[in-house]
Design a protein around this motif. Structure first.
Motif, PDB file in Angstrom:
ATOM      1  N   THR A   1       0.833  -1.374  -0.128  1.00  0.00           N
ATOM      2  CA  THR A   1       0.124  -0.092   0.065  1.00  0.00           C
ATOM      3  C   THR A   1       0.827   1.235   0.193  1.00  0.00           C
ATOM      4  O   THR A   1       1.098   1.777  -1.129  1.00  0.00           O
ATOM      5  CB  THR A   1      -1.127   0.032   1.171  1.00  0.00           C
ATOM      6  OG1 THR A   1      -0.113  -0.166   2.344  1.00  0.00           O
ATOM      7  CG2 THR A   1      -1.925  -0.991   1.194  1.00  0.00           C
ATOM      8  N   PHE A   2       1.267   1.663   1.151  1.00  0.00           N
ATOM      9  CA  PHE A   2       2.001   2.638   1.256  1.00  0.00           C
ATOM     10  C   PHE A   2       3.516   2.697   0.576  1.00  0.00           C
ATOM     11  O   PHE A   2       4.159   3.764   0.165  1.00  0.00           O
ATOM     12  CB  PHE A   2       2.274   3.088   2.639  1.00  0.00           C
ATOM     13  CG  PHE A   2       1.163   3.825   3.337  1.00  0.00           C
ATOM     14  CD1 PHE A   2       0.911   5.298   3.156  1.00  0.00           C
ATOM     15  CD2 PHE A   2       0.030   3.182   3.836  1.00  0.00           C
ATOM     16  CE1 PHE A   2      -0.088   6.130   3.834  1.00  0.00           C
ATOM     17  CE2 PHE A   2      -1.032   3.829   4.546  1.00  0.00           C
ATOM     18  CZ  PHE A   2      -1.345   5.196   4.408  1.00  0.00           C
ATOM     19  N   PHE A   3       4.084   1.689   0.496  1.00  0.00           N
ATOM     20  CA  PHE A   3       5.525   1.446  -0.176  1.00  0.00           C
ATOM     21  C   PHE A   3       5.313   0.638  -1.363  1.00  0.00           C
ATOM     22  O   PHE A   3       6.294   0.083  -1.785  1.00  0.00           O
ATOM     23  CB  PHE A   3       6.206   0.669   0.955  1.00  0.00           C
ATOM     24  CG  PHE A   3       6.527   1.355   2.084  1.00  0.00           C
ATOM     25  CD1 PHE A   3       6.905   2.844   2.364  1.00  0.00           C
ATOM     26  CD2 PHE A   3       5.835   0.867   3.362  1.00  0.00           C
ATOM     27  CE1 PHE A   3       6.980   3.325   3.553  1.00  0.00           C
ATOM     28  CE2 PHE A   3       5.876   1.591   4.445  1.00  0.00           C
ATOM     29  CZ  PHE A   3       6.428   2.790   4.677  1.00  0.00           C
ATOM     30  N   LYS A   4       4.466   0.509  -2.149  1.00  0.00           N
ATOM     31  CA  LYS A   4       4.338  -0.050  -3.388  1.00  0.00           C
ATOM     32  C   LYS A   4       5.182   0.521  -4.461  1.00  0.00           C
ATOM     33  O   LYS A   4       5.025   1.568  -4.799  1.00  0.00           O
ATOM     34  CB  LYS A   4       2.585   0.080  -3.961  1.00  0.00           C
ATOM     35  CG  LYS A   4       2.524  -0.901  -4.921  1.00  0.00           C
ATOM     36  CD  LYS A   4       0.997  -1.224  -5.408  1.00  0.00           C
ATOM     37  CE  LYS A   4       0.778  -2.049  -6.438  1.00  0.00           C
ATOM     38  NZ  LYS A   4      -0.556  -2.275  -6.678  1.00  0.00           N
ATOM     39  N   GLU A   5       6.038  -0.462  -4.979  1.00  0.00           N
ATOM     40  CA  GLU A   5       7.157   0.085  -5.914  1.00  0.00           C
ATOM     41  C   GLU A   5       7.603   1.351  -5.371  1.00  0.00           C
ATOM     42  O   GLU A   5       8.095   2.141  -6.191  1.00  0.00           O
ATOM     43  CB  GLU A   5       6.223   0.517  -7.204  1.00  0.00           C
ATOM     44  CG  GLU A   5       5.770  -0.805  -7.902  1.00  0.00           C
ATOM     45  CD  GLU A   5       5.118  -0.625  -9.325  1.00  0.00           C
ATOM     46  OE1 GLU A   5       5.498   0.609  -9.761  1.00  0.00           O
ATOM     47  OE2 GLU A   5       4.358  -1.379 -10.010  1.00  0.00           O
ATOM     48  N   LYS A   6       8.033   1.367  -4.290  1.00  0.00           N
ATOM     49  CA  LYS A   6       8.913   2.325  -3.443  1.00  0.00           C
ATOM     50  C   LYS A   6      10.471   2.335  -4.220  1.00  0.00           C
ATOM     51  O   LYS A   6      10.698   1.284  -4.587  1.00  0.00           O
ATOM     52  CB  LYS A   6       8.953   2.268  -2.085  1.00  0.00           C
ATOM     53  CG  LYS A   6       9.514   0.904  -1.594  1.00  0.00           C
ATOM     54  CD  LYS A   6       9.543   0.870  -0.064  1.00  0.00           C
ATOM     55  CE  LYS A   6      10.294  -0.291   0.372  1.00  0.00           C
ATOM     56  NZ  LYS A   6      11.761  -0.676   0.044  1.00  0.00           N
ATOM     57  N   PRO A   7      11.067   3.265  -4.050  1.00  0.00           N
ATOM     58  CA  PRO A   7      12.686   3.328  -4.109  1.00  0.00           C
ATOM     59  C   PRO A   7      13.234   2.293  -3.340  1.00  0.00           C
ATOM     60  O   PRO A   7      12.582   2.194  -2.002  1.00  0.00           O
ATOM     61  CB  PRO A   7      13.120   4.792  -4.031  1.00  0.00           C
ATOM     62  CG  PRO A   7      11.840   5.489  -4.326  1.00  0.00           C
ATOM     63  CD  PRO A   7      10.398   4.543  -3.695  1.00  0.00           C
TER      64      PRO A   7
END
Length: 222
Positions: free
Chosen positions: A156-162
């Protein structure tokens, strides 16, 4: 009589002139990124939004609504603290520096610090992270996320995050609940960048609202 005509002309022209100033100012010269997956719908880009996701965030007064309330809280910052980070205050050292020494700079931004906890209808979360961090500002609120689904934050909050982004980073959400920034809470410079980009988004939102209100007034005058 002539002065009244000039005054009327200024009143009519002011919204258009102000809009032109905004369009050519630094407000539009800076483009904040959108994080998460993006899709082109044939006409425009659809950005990843958290607006339709149900967040199991609990505050002391029940379900926290700040993430849903885009009227009173058009832009909001959230940080998630893992259970094993509870005594590692350095992870939010930059934020703490502002809450203790630069309160007037950060006391306007709605802020949620979310901590994992076993939550049910009988047991009430007792660990007070705000007290542990010595935070007294009312705009910085402590909330809890059911520990059983805490790892769902990765999708959710870190989907496909750096790759360098970790829990305890601060997440900035705009009015559409698009992710507009990640900030390392350990450093005051990162919190300063957060505040700058928060103000940038707020000004752009206020500009949109002003233009919408002006269009409504113009339609009503016809």
């Amino acid at each position: 009589m002539k002065n009244k005509k000039w005054l009327l002309l200024l009143i009519v022209l002011f919204p258009s002139v102000f809009w032109l100033i905004l369009e050519t100012s630094t407000i539009n010269s800076k483009k904040l990124p959108h994080y998460g997956p993006k899709h082109f719908n044939g006409h425009d880009t659809d950005y990843y939004s958290l607006g339709t996701i149900s967040f199991p965030i609990i505050s002391s007064n029940g379900i926290n609504s700040k993430l849903y309330d885009t009227v009173q809280y058009p832009i909001i910052a959230v940080t998630f603290i893992r259970e094993r980070y509870a005594n590692e205050n350095y992870r939010l050292e930059g934020l703490l520096d502002y809450t203790m020494h630069k309160r007037e700079d950060i006391d306007k931004i709605p802020f949620l610090i979310v901590y994992p906890k076993t939550i049910d209808t009988i047991a009430t979360p007792t660990f007070n992270l705000r007290d542990s961090l010595k935070i007294q500002l009312p705009n910085v609120e402590q909330c809890f996320w059911n520990i059983k689904s805490y790892d769902s934050l990765n999708v959710t909050f870190f989907k496909e995050k750096p790759i360098y982004i970790d829990y305890s980073f601060i997440v900035l959400l705009d009015k559409k609940r698009n992710i507009r920034g990640y900030y390392d809470g350990r450093y005051s410079a990162e919190v300063k960048r957060l505040l700058s980009e928060y103000k940038h988004l707020r000004i752009k939102e206020e500009k949109k609202l002003m233009i919408q209100e002006n269009e409504i007034k113009n339609e009503a005058s016809h």
